[in-house]
Design a protein around this motif. Structure first.
Motif, short mmCIF file in Angstrom:
data_model
loop_
_atom_site.label_atom_id
_atom_site.label_comp_id
_atom_site.label_asym_id
_atom_site.label_seq_id
_atom_site.Cartn_x
_atom_site.Cartn_y
_atom_site.Cartn_z
N HIS A 101 55.19 29.58 11.75
CA HIS A 101 53.74 29.06 11.84
C HIS A 101 53.36 27.99 13.13
O HIS A 101 52.52 28.19 13.81
CB HIS A 101 53.24 28.58 10.50
N ASP B 98 44.39 20.68 8.21
CA ASP B 98 44.02 21.00 6.69
C ASP B 98 45.18 20.95 5.65
O ASP B 98 45.09 21.04 4.65
CB ASP B 98 43.61 22.44 6.67
N HIS B 99 46.38 20.16 6.21
CA HIS B 99 47.40 20.11 5.32
C HIS B 99 47.69 18.45 5.57
O HIS B 99 48.48 18.05 4.63
CB HIS B 99 48.59 20.87 5.82
N HIS C 296 48.92 20.60 10.92
CA HIS C 296 47.53 21.02 10.93
C HIS C 296 46.73 20.06 10.11
O HIS C 296 47.20 19.70 8.91
CB HIS C 296 47.42 22.41 10.54
N ASP D 256 52.27 27.07 5.72
CA ASP D 256 51.87 28.32 6.32
C ASP D 256 52.83 29.39 6.78
O ASP D 256 52.37 30.01 7.45
CB ASP D 256 50.61 27.69 7.41
N HIS E 270 53.70 20.93 7.84
CA HIS E 270 53.31 21.06 9.28
C HIS E 270 52.14 20.14 9.73
O HIS E 270 51.60 19.50 8.87
CB HIS E 270 53.22 22.56 9.81
ZN LIG Z 1 48.63 25.68 9.17
#
Ligand SMILES: [Zn+2]
Length: 308
Positions: free
Chosen positions: A170, A95-96, A93, A189, A91
């Motif tokens: 998510h 942090d990914h 975000h 997530d 996805h």
């Molecule tokens: Zn996430």
């Protein structure tokens, strides 16, 4: 398989739970764990990385934060000398996907259509309450160059690595990644093993959608499948079942309150989620989860990007 470097992860809690990139990553170490078959999990800061490693090279799922790219490369070198061939984002975000611009120099990035759209436009991730995080627009080097609407399969290392899109969990661009031969699944997530999840209502996420995604995935998996959660330790189907039960029960309790005309403040005062207190985490505490359920149920929806 070659030796696995088992390093102690020194992780600041703040790193673990933030989606942002303005943190000190110098002390973060990558921990590599063999999950099953030819799939490994890398933990540093941000979302768990899955890696299919074999004769054809490496396919990684997610890439944490840009300042960790060299540490991630170093950890992969500890497993094999073969190159990274593809990167799949679960996805949008940060942090990914934070390492995207750097990893795309090595290999093309694949993701669901909405991942690219949200990364290109930038977004405010959040639950219309306590959680609100700026995701600035990303340069084109960071954007997935191959996108898909529903699913895509990468045929490498004798494995049919399949990314399957689930709408509105998510976020509205989530993919779950299956490694059928190794009997491993990376949930992104849509499933975390550290407590209450974050549901990005502002990016078209919903609790209902997360429940249906998990149930759909569980129905396809053998009982002994190894589960890589978006965050938290390696998990299994039993834990996913408990997680989805918690989602359903807490959703039902808050739904009942909403139907009785109660306000969020009243539900907080009544502490309606007390029986699920053990799920309270550092990032999503009980109050934040209550707020997420309430805002989701009362229709504080973000803009959901429809498929083409
Ligand atoms: Zn996430």
């Amino acid at each position: 398989m070659r030796k696995v470097a088992l390093l102690l992860a020194v992780v600041f809690l703040a790193c673990q739970y933030s989606l942002a990139q303005n943190q000190d990553f110098s002390k973060v170490e990558m921990k590599v764990t063999k999950v099953n078959g030819n799939v490994y999990m890398l933990e540093g800061a941000g979302g768990n990385i899955g890696a299919s490693v074999g004769q054809d090279g490496i396919v990684i799922v997610d890439d944490q934060f840009a300042p960790l790219a060299d540490k991630i490369r170093g950890a992969l070198k500890g497993i094999t000398d073969r190159p990274v061939r593809f990167v799949i984002n679960t996805h949008y975000h940060g942090d990914h996907t934070g390492g995207n611009a750097l990893f795309q120099k090595d290999a093309p990035i694949l993701a669901q259509d909405n991942v690219r759209k949200r990364m290109e436009q930038g977004a405010t991730a959040g639950n219309f309450g306590k959680i609100s995080m700026q995701m600035p627009p990303q340069p084109k080097e960071a954007l997935p160059v191959i996108t898909f609407e529903h699913d895509v399969t990468v045929h490498l290392n004798g494995e049919d690595i399949r990314a399957l899109h689930f709408p509105s969990g998510h976020t509205d661009g989530d993919s779950v990644i299956f490694f059928p031969k190794s009997n491993v699944v990376h949930m992104g997530d849509d499933f975390v093993s550290y407590g209450f999840p974050f549901v990005d209502l502002a990016a078209g996420g919903s609790v209902e959608g997360m429940i249906s995604a998990i149930e759909h995935v569980m129905a396809q998996l053998p009982p002994d499948v190894k589960v890589i959660p978006g965050h938290g330790p390696i998990s299994n189907l039993d834990e996913m079942k408990r997680f989805v039960t918690m989602l359903k029960e807490t959703l039902a309790v808050v739904d009942k309150g909403v139907k009785q005309g109660k306000t969020l403040e009243q539900l907080q005062k009544e502490n309606v989620l007390a029986p699920w207190q053990k799920w309270s985490g550092d990032f999503v505490k009980t109050d934040t989860w209550l707020e997420t359920l309430y805002n989701d149920l009362t229709g504080k929806k973000g803009e959901f990007i429809k498929h083409n």
